[in-house]
Design a protein around this motif. Structure first.
Motif, short mmCIF file in Angstrom:
data_model
loop_
_atom_site.label_atom_id
_atom_site.label_comp_id
_atom_site.label_asym_id
_atom_site.label_seq_id
_atom_site.Cartn_x
_atom_site.Cartn_y
_atom_site.Cartn_z
N ASP A 19 35.11 0.23 75.62
CA ASP A 19 35.25 -1.21 75.47
C ASP A 19 36.59 -1.54 76.12
O ASP A 19 37.64 -1.31 75.53
N PRO A 21 39.18 -4.22 78.29
CA PRO A 21 39.43 -5.65 78.52
C PRO A 21 39.14 -6.02 79.97
O PRO A 21 39.35 -5.21 80.88
N THR A 22 38.62 -7.25 80.17
CA THR A 22 38.31 -7.73 81.53
C THR A 22 38.75 -9.18 81.72
O THR A 22 38.21 -9.88 82.57
N GLY A 23 39.74 -9.60 80.95
CA GLY A 23 40.18 -11.00 81.00
C GLY A 23 40.99 -11.38 82.21
O GLY A 23 41.01 -12.54 82.60
N THR A 24 41.65 -10.43 82.83
CA THR A 24 42.48 -10.72 84.01
C THR A 24 41.96 -9.90 85.19
O THR A 24 41.26 -8.91 85.00
N GLU A 27 42.85 -6.27 84.75
CA GLU A 27 42.01 -5.57 83.75
C GLU A 27 40.63 -5.28 84.31
O GLU A 27 40.08 -4.20 84.10
N ARG A 28 40.05 -6.25 85.04
CA ARG A 28 38.73 -6.04 85.65
C ARG A 28 38.78 -4.90 86.66
O ARG A 28 37.88 -4.06 86.72
N GLU A 75 44.62 0.28 78.88
CA GLU A 75 44.21 -0.57 77.75
C GLU A 75 42.75 -0.37 77.44
O GLU A 75 41.96 0.04 78.28
#
Length: 112
Positions: A19, A21-24, A27-28, A75
């Motif tokens: 899992d 993070p993909t918010g920025t 991160e993606r 992360e």
């Protein structure tokens, strides 16, 4: 001799659950890189955030565990689980919420 080498209890499956993070954009990029590295190491997608790999032995599984640990992103959450081929063969897979649609996943011995 061949049967001893191909034991249902010796053959392993390595699962990587994650899992990330993909918010920025950064991160993606990290999440995409992690998935691409798993694919390069011979893993296949089981579900969107679950990848799996067949290994002929625990020793081979340990090699891939080390590789996954070396590519961990900064992360997010990553879980690595190993199953014997015998345990893998007892898994049930549902493509919908109806229990009657269960698909028994074959172990390696079922495919031979």
């Amino acid at each position: 001799m061949r049967a001893k080498r191909l034991s249902e209890y010796r053959i392993m499956w390595v699962f990587v659950f994650f899992d990330l993070p993909t918010g920025t954009p950064k991160e993606r990029k990290a999440a995409t890189s992690f998935r691409q590295e798993l694919l390069k190491d011979g893993f296949t997608m089981f579900q969107y955030s679950i990848y799996m790999r067949h290994c002929a032995s625990m020793e081979q599984a340990q090699t891939h565990l080390r590789r996954v640990k070396a590519m961990l992103p900064d992360e997010g959450e990553v879980v690595i689980m190993t199953l014997t081929d015998k345990q893998f063969g007892m898994m049930e897979h549902f493509s919908s919420r109806k229990p009657t649609d269960a698909v028994q996943l074959p172990g390696l011995f079922d495919m031979l």
